[in-house]
Design a protein around this motif. Structure first.
Motif, PDB file in Angstrom:
ATOM      1  N   GLU A 103       0.867  -1.182  -0.111  1.00  0.00           N
ATOM      2  CA  GLU A 103       0.124   0.036  -0.014  1.00  0.00           C
ATOM      3  C   GLU A 103       0.882   1.256   0.039  1.00  0.00           C
ATOM      4  OE1 GLU A 103      -4.023  -1.198   2.417  1.00  0.00           O
ATOM      5  OE2 GLU A 103      -2.231  -0.728   3.652  1.00  0.00           O
ATOM      6  N   THR A 104       0.451   2.324  -0.896  1.00  0.00           N
ATOM      7  CA  THR A 104       1.266   3.528  -0.800  1.00  0.00           C
ATOM      8  C   THR A 104       0.962   4.492   0.282  1.00  0.00           C
ATOM      9  OG1 THR A 104       1.150   3.565  -3.095  1.00  0.00           O
ATOM     10  CG2 THR A 104       1.536   5.717  -2.009  1.00  0.00           C
ATOM     11  N   ASP A 105       2.085   4.696   1.048  1.00  0.00           N
ATOM     12  CA  ASP A 105       1.893   5.493   2.234  1.00  0.00           C
ATOM     13  C   ASP A 105       1.828   7.028   1.844  1.00  0.00           C
ATOM     14  OD1 ASP A 105       2.224   7.305   4.661  1.00  0.00           O
ATOM     15  OD2 ASP A 105       3.798   5.708   5.333  1.00  0.00           O
ATOM     16  N   PRO A 106       0.324   7.678   2.125  1.00  0.00           N
ATOM     17  CA  PRO A 106       0.278   8.918   1.582  1.00  0.00           C
ATOM     18  C   PRO A 106       1.526  10.064   2.201  1.00  0.00           C
ATOM     19  CG  PRO A 106      -1.529   8.077   2.540  1.00  0.00           C
ATOM     20  CD  PRO A 106      -0.593   7.251   2.981  1.00  0.00           C
ATOM     21  N   VAL A 112       5.888   0.363   1.845  1.00  0.00           N
ATOM     22  CA  VAL A 112       6.923  -0.095   2.794  1.00  0.00           C
ATOM     23  C   VAL A 112       7.836  -1.005   1.756  1.00  0.00           C
ATOM     24  CG1 VAL A 112       7.551  -1.573   4.901  1.00  0.00           C
ATOM     25  CG2 VAL A 112       5.498  -0.145   4.900  1.00  0.00           C
ATOM     26  N   ALA A 113       6.995  -1.921   0.959  1.00  0.00           N
ATOM     27  CA  ALA A 113       7.995  -2.681  -0.068  1.00  0.00           C
ATOM     28  C   ALA A 113       8.782  -1.821  -0.639  1.00  0.00           C
ATOM     29  CB  ALA A 113       6.884  -3.557  -0.821  1.00  0.00           C
ATOM     30  N   GLU A 114       8.291  -0.812  -1.289  1.00  0.00           N
ATOM     31  CA  GLU A 114       8.933  -0.120  -2.218  1.00  0.00           C
ATOM     32  C   GLU A 114      10.268   0.606  -1.547  1.00  0.00           C
ATOM     33  OE1 GLU A 114       5.606   1.490  -5.456  1.00  0.00           O
ATOM     34  OE2 GLU A 114       5.886   2.529  -3.680  1.00  0.00           O
ATOM     35  N   THR A 115       9.932   1.102  -0.193  1.00  0.00           N
ATOM     36  CA  THR A 115      11.145   1.688   0.703  1.00  0.00           C
ATOM     37  C   THR A 115      12.245   0.681   0.970  1.00  0.00           C
ATOM     38  OG1 THR A 115       9.508   3.158   1.534  1.00  0.00           O
ATOM     39  CG2 THR A 115      11.672   2.895   2.580  1.00  0.00           C
ATOM     40  N   VAL A 116      11.739  -0.410   1.201  1.00  0.00           N
ATOM     41  CA  VAL A 116      12.910  -1.585   1.368  1.00  0.00           C
ATOM     42  C   VAL A 116      13.742  -1.939   0.220  1.00  0.00           C
ATOM     43  CG1 VAL A 116      13.079  -3.958   2.147  1.00  0.00           C
ATOM     44  CG2 VAL A 116      11.516  -2.472   3.299  1.00  0.00           C
ATOM     45  N   ARG A 117      12.933  -1.983  -0.691  1.00  0.00           N
ATOM     46  CA  ARG A 117      13.616  -2.369  -1.934  1.00  0.00           C
ATOM     47  C   ARG A 117      14.610  -1.142  -2.470  1.00  0.00           C
ATOM     48  NH1 ARG A 117       9.553  -3.797  -5.826  1.00  0.00           N
ATOM     49  NH2 ARG A 117       9.694  -6.014  -5.531  1.00  0.00           N
ATOM     50  N   VAL A 147      -1.803  -6.715   8.816  1.00  0.00           N
ATOM     51  CA  VAL A 147      -2.879  -5.924   9.189  1.00  0.00           C
ATOM     52  C   VAL A 147      -2.753  -4.602   9.423  1.00  0.00           C
ATOM     53  CG1 VAL A 147      -4.049  -7.887   9.970  1.00  0.00           C
ATOM     54  CG2 VAL A 147      -3.074  -6.695  11.699  1.00  0.00           C
ATOM     55  N   PRO A 148      -3.353  -3.734   8.716  1.00  0.00           N
ATOM     56  CA  PRO A 148      -3.056  -2.386   9.181  1.00  0.00           C
ATOM     57  C   PRO A 148      -3.367  -1.797  10.628  1.00  0.00           C
ATOM     58  CG  PRO A 148      -4.330  -2.589   7.236  1.00  0.00           C
ATOM     59  CD  PRO A 148      -4.439  -3.814   7.822  1.00  0.00           C
ATOM     60  N   VAL A 149      -2.562  -1.030  11.088  1.00  0.00           N
ATOM     61  CA  VAL A 149      -2.929  -0.508  12.454  1.00  0.00           C
ATOM     62  C   VAL A 149      -2.576   1.198  12.456  1.00  0.00           C
ATOM     63  CG1 VAL A 149      -2.358  -2.572  13.824  1.00  0.00           C
ATOM     64  CG2 VAL A 149      -0.402  -1.117  13.058  1.00  0.00           C
ATOM     65  N   ASP A 150      -2.416   1.444  13.587  1.00  0.00           N
ATOM     66  CA  ASP A 150      -2.454   3.297  13.504  1.00  0.00           C
ATOM     67  C   ASP A 150      -1.199   3.634  14.376  1.00  0.00           C
ATOM     68  OD1 ASP A 150      -3.821   5.682  13.634  1.00  0.00           O
ATOM     69  OD2 ASP A 150      -4.007   5.673  15.643  1.00  0.00           O
ATOM     70  N   HIS A 151      -0.189   4.063  13.578  1.00  0.00           N
ATOM     71  CA  HIS A 151       0.952   4.656  14.160  1.00  0.00           C
ATOM     72  C   HIS A 151       1.439   5.907  13.216  1.00  0.00           C
ATOM     73  CE1 HIS A 151       5.084   3.959  16.165  1.00  0.00           C
ATOM     74  NE2 HIS A 151       5.607   3.992  15.059  1.00  0.00           N
ATOM     75  N   PRO A 152       0.690   6.965  13.401  1.00  0.00           N
ATOM     76  CA  PRO A 152       0.881   8.272  12.517  1.00  0.00           C
ATOM     77  C   PRO A 152       2.373   8.859  12.756  1.00  0.00           C
ATOM     78  CG  PRO A 152      -0.587   8.631  14.593  1.00  0.00           C
ATOM     79  CD  PRO A 152      -0.350   7.146  14.517  1.00  0.00           C
ATOM     80  N   PRO A 153       2.769   9.347  11.969  1.00  0.00           N
ATOM     81  CA  PRO A 153       2.296   9.735  10.626  1.00  0.00           C
ATOM     82  C   PRO A 153       2.607   8.575   9.472  1.00  0.00           C
ATOM     83  CG  PRO A 153       4.414  10.896  10.657  1.00  0.00           C
ATOM     84  CD  PRO A 153       4.258  10.180  12.013  1.00  0.00           C
ATOM     85  N   LEU A 154       3.133   7.549   9.711  1.00  0.00           N
ATOM     86  CA  LEU A 154       3.527   6.556   8.866  1.00  0.00           C
ATOM     87  C   LEU A 154       2.482   5.317   8.826  1.00  0.00           C
ATOM     88  CD1 LEU A 154       7.536   6.375   9.007  1.00  0.00           C
ATOM     89  CD2 LEU A 154       6.068   7.656   7.398  1.00  0.00           C
ATOM     90  N   VAL A 155       2.392   4.614   7.679  1.00  0.00           N
ATOM     91  CA  VAL A 155       1.605   3.447   7.715  1.00  0.00           C
ATOM     92  C   VAL A 155       2.426   2.466   8.512  1.00  0.00           C
ATOM     93  CG1 VAL A 155       0.412   3.874   5.784  1.00  0.00           C
ATOM     94  CG2 VAL A 155       2.505   2.530   5.213  1.00  0.00           C
ATOM     95  N   CYS A 156       1.848   1.521   9.191  1.00  0.00           N
ATOM     96  CA  CYS A 156       2.210   0.567   9.901  1.00  0.00           C
ATOM     97  C   CYS A 156       1.646  -0.735  10.035  1.00  0.00           C
ATOM     98  CB  CYS A 156       2.732   0.762  11.409  1.00  0.00           C
ATOM     99  SG  CYS A 156       3.723  -0.354  12.402  1.00  0.00           S
TER     100      CYS A 156
END
Length: 275
Positions: A103-106, A112-117, A147-156
């Motif tokens: 999923e693209t992080d706004p 996350v996958a793209e950042t790791v790569r 599973v999506p959780v809530d860790h602003p401002p980044l997706v986690c």
């Protein structure tokens, strides 16, 4: 399923470098520690293992606890204490499959996958597998679900690991506030073992610049600031999820010394066998 808690601390760990607080001193005296977060999950039937998050303390953790090197890994989010140990793959692995959300992080414009790569493009052994949340993937003989959780401002993301043969279930909340989405709660529910983020006790919310959030019926904050659960929030979530057993992780050295090593707060090196 054998679960080893390699790292149970927050960003600075306990003892914290250069800190002489009562909790850090007590940890030194007891010979216990909480290094940066990482969990090892071994499938004894097939002789493969999965690592959840690559702690910056990767080398030390694996030397200390003598668990097998993983055949695959999951990255929950791109904060350094969960990701930056991936650089240890250099000259250690011939190949390593890494699973991360697609999923693209706004906030960052990438997943996350793209950042790791992108960040670890120089590591030839790394094979990144973009993974869709809520869709289980078979990894090391386990069914693994982000599973999506809530860790602003980044997706986690939290992680669910299920053994399709024995039915054993491990749930990790990931770094999160108490405001875990309902669909994620349904997926995390009824684990044999829950590893829940619980950075500090709720009474420390008064020292946070924005206080606490998500108060329970008793008025006690279940979120410290916006990013992490309090101890009380994590235990409330565990009760709501129907966890058979709960260990609190991602713990800061701000726990008072007299509470810092009490149940159910975890320390590094704990092992659990889920059948």
């Amino acid at each position: 399923m054998r679960v080893t808690l390699l790292g149970t601390g927050d960003t600075t760990g306990t003892p914290t470098v250069g800190c002489d607080c009562d909790t850090c001193e007590a940890a030194r005296e007891r010979g216990v520690e909480r290094t940066r977060f990482s969990v090892h999950v071994e499938n004894g039937r097939i002789g493969e293992s999965l690592l959840i998050d690559f702690s910056p303390d990767f080398r030390y953790q694996f030397l200390r606890d003598e668990v097998p090197l993983p055949d695959a890994a999951v990255i929950t989010h791109v904060h350094f204490d969960h990701l930056d140990g991936l650089g240890n793959a250099f000259r250690v692995f011939d190949s390593l499959s890494v699973y991360a959300a697609d999923e693209t992080d706004p906030e960052t414009g990438t997943s996350v996958a793209e950042t790791v790569r992108s960040d670890y493009h120089y590591l030839d052994p790394i094979d990144v597998h973009p993974t869709t949340p809520f869709e289980p993937v078979r990894v090391c003989g386990f069914d693994v679900t982000l599973v999506p959780v809530d860790h602003p401002p980044l997706v986690c993301y939290g992680v669910v690991v299920e053994d399709p043969v024995t039915g054993a279930k491990l749930s990790l909340t990931g770094d999160t506030s108490y405001d875990v989405p309902d669909r994620s709660r349904e997926t995390l529910a009824d684990p044999d073992l829950l590893l829940a983020d619980a950075i500090v006790p709720a009474d420390l919310c008064e020292y946070h610049p924005i206080g606490g959030r998500h108060e329970g019926p008793d008025g006690v904050p279940r979120t410290f600031g916006t990013k992490h659960m309090t101890r009380e929030g994590a235990l409330a979530l565990a009760d709501e999820l129907g966890a058979d057993r709960t260990r609190l992780v991602h713990l800061a050295h701000y726990y008072p010394a007299e509470e810092a090593f009490a149940e159910p707060l975890a320390i590094d090196g704990e092992q659990y066998v889920l059948d």
